[in-house]
Write a protein that holds these residues in place. Structure first.
Motif: not given
Length: 438
Positions: A191-196, A208-211, A233-235
């Motif tokens: 999952g991706i949730e804005w962190d750090h 972008k890092q996950f991309h 899913i978007e990525i």
């Protein structure tokens, strides 16, 4: 001489949760190890002392960097102006971050990286538990202490390695995420949730890092992903590589009763669990896909998972009496919400939630606003911010402001430990279950 074969190694910030175990592992494999740190807590301190690796003195000094050292390893906790780092550069001694070094040690292994803003420690530990239960040999790197493994890291001659892939920065000399250093063959993104927020100043920059991580997947590699996460899913919708295998997963079918939580296996039989919560059923689903790809039969996965227990500080039971007390590591709004929901769904008692705001991201109001409604399912909540940390905010913080940010009226703000202890033990909340999170 290849970096893998350099035997005299100095580790800066040796007291870290990964670093101290890396030092011990290397020493046990015949390397000559020294290290330094400005502060070392237990259990790192005791383990380093037991293995003859505890520095004689705390602090950093350029005298620690001498001509006999072949390699210096450091982590993100080391400051860029660290005297030992600077001295290593002056002496042209190779410097690696620990993720880079793990990658070198794992160059001939099948590499599985488990990533995501939340759940990666749990998924990694599930995979480790199941593989060992099924007598599959593997190495591993995990960011938290588990209940049945004595170390956070194990590197040997095993052909397989399971790595918890953290998106935080690699080192003071390398401002790219750790998970980009491992050159995975299989990657799971939970999952991706804005962190750090302190280093990734926007959600787009964070994504972008996950991309980049996905784009690193080699030909014939696999991407295992949570099909219900819109950002993943978007990525993937904008990623086109027919040479990569995509394997989606979703939450396991589960239920709960007074005796605990359970899932249904492939034959629709109930499998009793030691864990609970919707988010953990999602973690199980991701781990199951990985284990299948590594040769574990589905029937054996369900057999093994019945004995699994969460890592320390992941919905850990402190008191198991009529009114239960739990502690948890909830570093994001969604994890906070998921943990509260898990306890409320499993137990009928009212719930008192105590949440400490402590990370650097928490002191930025832009990020803090993402916590809106995350406490709403708790019957009463405490936000604890130490007096020291209150000073880190750009403007004065009071209870009214915190209530507005969380959109929660049933809340108090406390900044004193004695006051917090008194509040938690107030007879008014005697019949409440308590959930302590930081």
């Amino acid at each position: 001489m290849q970096l893998k074969n350099k035997k005299n190694i100095h580790i800066i910030s040796i007291g870290g949760s990964i670093m101290h175990d890396l030092a011990i592992n290397l020493k046990n494999n015949g390397y000559q190890i020294t290290g330094s740190d400005d502060i070392i807590y237990d259990p790192s301190k005791s383990k380093l002392k037991k293995n003859g690796l505890l520095p004689n003195d705390l602090g950093y000094t350029k005298n620690n960097i001498h001509s006999n050292i072949d390699l210096v390893i450091t982590g993100m906790h080391t400051k860029k102006n660290n005297v030992e780092l600077i001295e290593s550069q002056k002496k042209n001694i190779p410097i690696l971050s620990y993720p880079e070094y793990i990658n070198i040690l794992s160059e001939n292994k099948h590499r599985i990286v488990i990533a995501g803003s939340h759940g990666k420690t749990t998924i990694t530990s599930i995979v480790m538990h199941v593989l060992r239960d099924n007598k599959i040999k593997f190495d591993y790197v995990i960011g938290a202490k588990t209940r049945t493994f004595n170390s956070n890291i194990s590197i040997s001659d095993n052909p397989l390695i399971i790595i918890e892939g953290d998106e935080y920065l690699t080192s003071p000399l390398d401002k790219t995420p750790k998970f980009l250093k491992y050159n995975h063959h299989i990657v799971l993104i939970n999952g991706i949730e804005w962190d750090h927020f302190n280093v990734f100043k926007s959600l787009n920059n964070y994504k972008k890092q996950f991309h980049k991580l996905i784009e690193m997947t080699p030909k014939g590699g696999e991407i295992i992903y949570n099909e219900n996460d819109k950002d993943i899913i978007e990525i993937l919708d904008n990623y086109n590589n027919e040479n990569i295998v995509l394997r989606p997963f979703k939450i396991e079918k589960y239920g709960s009763n007074k005796l605990g939580s359970y899932i249904y296996d492939h034959n629709n039989k109930k499998i009793k669990l030691n864990i609970f919560g919707k988010h953990n059923m999602q973690n199980l689903a991701g781990a199951k896909i990985i284990c299948e790809q590594l040769g574990v039969k589905i029937s054996n996965f369900y057999k093994s998972i019945s004995s699994y227990k969460l890592p320390h500080r992941r919905l850990q039971t402190i008191s198991d009496k009529k009114n239960k007390i739990f502690r948890d590591f909830a570093h994001s709004p969604s994890k906070l919400l998921a943990t509260i929901n898990a306890v409320k769904l499993q137990y009928s008692n009212k719930l008192l939630s105590v949440y400490e705001l402590h990370s650097s991201s928490s002191f930025d109001f832009t990020f803090l606003k993402t916590y809106k409604n995350s406490l709403n399912n708790s019957d009463f909540s405490v936000i604890y911010i130490s007096e020291k940390n209150l000073k880190k905010f750009s403007k004065e913080v009071d209870e009214k402001m915190i209530k507005n940010i969380f959109n929660e009226k049933k809340l108090v703000l406390i900044s004193n430990k004695k006051e917090l202890d008194k509040f938690i033990n107030n007879s008014k909340y005697k019949s409440y279950n308590k959930l302590l999170m930081s």
